[in-house]
Design an enzyme around this catalytic site. Structure first.
Site, PDB file in Angstrom:
ATOM      1  N   LYS A 108       0.828   4.285   6.977  1.00  0.00           N
ATOM      2  CA  LYS A 108       0.200   5.154   5.974  1.00  0.00           C
ATOM      3  C   LYS A 108       0.815   6.547   6.071  1.00  0.00           C
ATOM      4  CE  LYS A 108      -2.898   1.934   4.957  1.00  0.00           C
ATOM      5  NZ  LYS A 108      -2.822   1.168   3.694  1.00  0.00           N
ATOM      6  N   SER A 157       0.809  -1.222   0.000  1.00  0.00           N
ATOM      7  CA  SER A 157       0.000   0.000   0.000  1.00  0.00           C
ATOM      8  C   SER A 157       0.841   1.270   0.000  1.00  0.00           C
ATOM      9  CB  SER A 157      -0.941   0.011   1.201  1.00  0.00           C
ATOM     10  OG  SER A 157      -0.214   0.162   2.410  1.00  0.00           O
TER      11      SER A 157
END
Length: 275
Positions: free
Chosen positions: A153, A82
Site C-alpha cells: 500500500k 489495489s
C-alpha cells in the site's frame, strides 16, 4: 672358581634379509595436516565432473539469492489490483529492506510492503509447516504469491498526522492541507467513505492507489488498531518494478505531500478520530 670370568655374550638373532619390520597403521598413514584439509575440500568440490560442479553452482546461487532476499532486497509478487495505476497484478517489485533499518522511517507517499497481522489481519490463517516453508522460499525469489498477511500500500499518514476525507472539493486532507493525489487510478475518487482520524505515534495510515478496489486502512477503522499499521511491521519500501521486462523501471516518487505541514501546524489538526 674364577668369579671374574664373564658369561659369554649370547648371540643376537639376525634379522632376515630383505624383510622390513612392520610398523603400526597410524605410522603408515599419518594424520592429515590441517593445512591440507582446505586443499582436499577444494579438490573434492571442483572435481567429480560437470554434474557436481553444476550442483555446487546452483546451491551457491540459491543460498546467495536467499541471503540477499532476507536481508537486502526481496522480490514481491503483487497479488491484487489495489495498487493499479502504479502496480499491476503480477508485477514483481523489488523491496528495499534496508530503507528503514538505520534510523529512517516511512514517509508520506512511500509505497511499502508490510505484515498485516494485528492491523489488517486479527486472526492469521493457519498453514502447515511444509506449505509455509515452500511458500516462504518461493515467494522470497518472486515465484509465488506472498503470505496472505503481506500487503502493499501507499503511506498517506504518519504518526501524529490528521488524515481526513474529503474536503469540499472532494480531496484528501493531511494536517488540513489538500493533497492532489496524482498517482490515483484514473476515474477513482480519493474515497467514497468519509473518515477523519489522527494517526497514533509509531503507526501508519495506508491506502491503495486504486481506491475503488482496495481494502486498506479505511476498512479496518472499527477494529483493534483502528486500521493503522505499526511501523515495525513494515518489511520494506518498494523502489523498483523488476518484472515483466516491458514494465521494468524505478518507482516514481510523488510530490503530492511536499507541502503538507508537520503535525500540529495544519489547520484543523486535533480532531477526534472517527470514520
Amino acid at each position: 672358581m674364577d668369579t671374574d670370568a664373564q658369561l659369554p655374550e649370547r648371540d643376537r638373532s639376525p634379522e632376515p634379509e630383505g624383510v622390513k619390520e612392520q610398523g603400526s597403521r597410524s605410522s603408515r598413514f599419518p594424520p592429515a595436516s590441517p593445512r591440507s584439509r582446505p586443499a582436499a575440500a577444494w579438490r573434492w568440490l571442483t572435481g567429480g565432473g560437470p554434474l557436481r560442479r553444476a550442483g555446487l553452482l546452483l546451491t551457491v546461487c540459491l543460498v546467495s539469492l536467499l541471503l540477499v532476499s532476507n536481508y537486502l532486497v526481496q522480490p514481491f509478487l503483487v497479488p491484487s489490483g489495489s495498487m493499479r495505476g502504479t502496480l499491476e497484478v503480477g508485477d514483481r517489485v523489488l523491496v528495499d529492506k534496508l530503507a528503514y533499518r538505520f534510523g529512517d522511517a516511512p514517509r508520506r507517499g512511500d509505497v511499502v510492503v508490510f505484515d498485516g497481522r494485528e492491523s489488517f489481519v486479527q486472526d492469521a490463517p493457519s498453514e502447515n509447516v511444509v506449505t509455509a516453508l515452500i511458500r516462504r522460499g518461493a515467494s522470497a525469489v518472486g515465484l509465488m504469491q506472498p503470505a496472505p498477511t503481506s500487503y502493499v500500500k501507499r503511506v498517506v499518514g504518519v504518526g501524529g498526522d490528521r488524515v481526513r476525507c474529503c474536503d469540499r472539493r472532494g480531496l484528501l486532507e493531511v494536517n488540513g492541507h489538500p493533497v492532489l493525489e496524482d498517482y490515483l487510478y484514473p476515474g477513482d475518487a480519493p474515497s467514497q467513505v468519509p473518515f477523519d482520524i489522527v494517526v497514533p505515534e509509531g503507526k501508519l495510515w495506508v491506502m491503495g492507489d486504486h481506491r475503488s478496489d482496495s481494502r486498506d486502512s479505511r476498512d479496518h477503522l472499527g477494529e483493534p488498531g483502528g486500521g493503522t499499521v505499526p511501523v515495525d511491521r513494515v518489511i520494506g519500501r518498494v523502489d523498483w518494478i523488476g518484472w515483466p521486462l516491458d514494465r521494468m523501471t524505478s518507482l516514481r516518487q510523488t510530490g503530492a505531500f511536499a507541502d503538507v505541514p508537520d503535525p500540529g501546524r495544519g489547520a484543523g489538526h486535533g480532531g477526534i478520530p472517527h470514520g
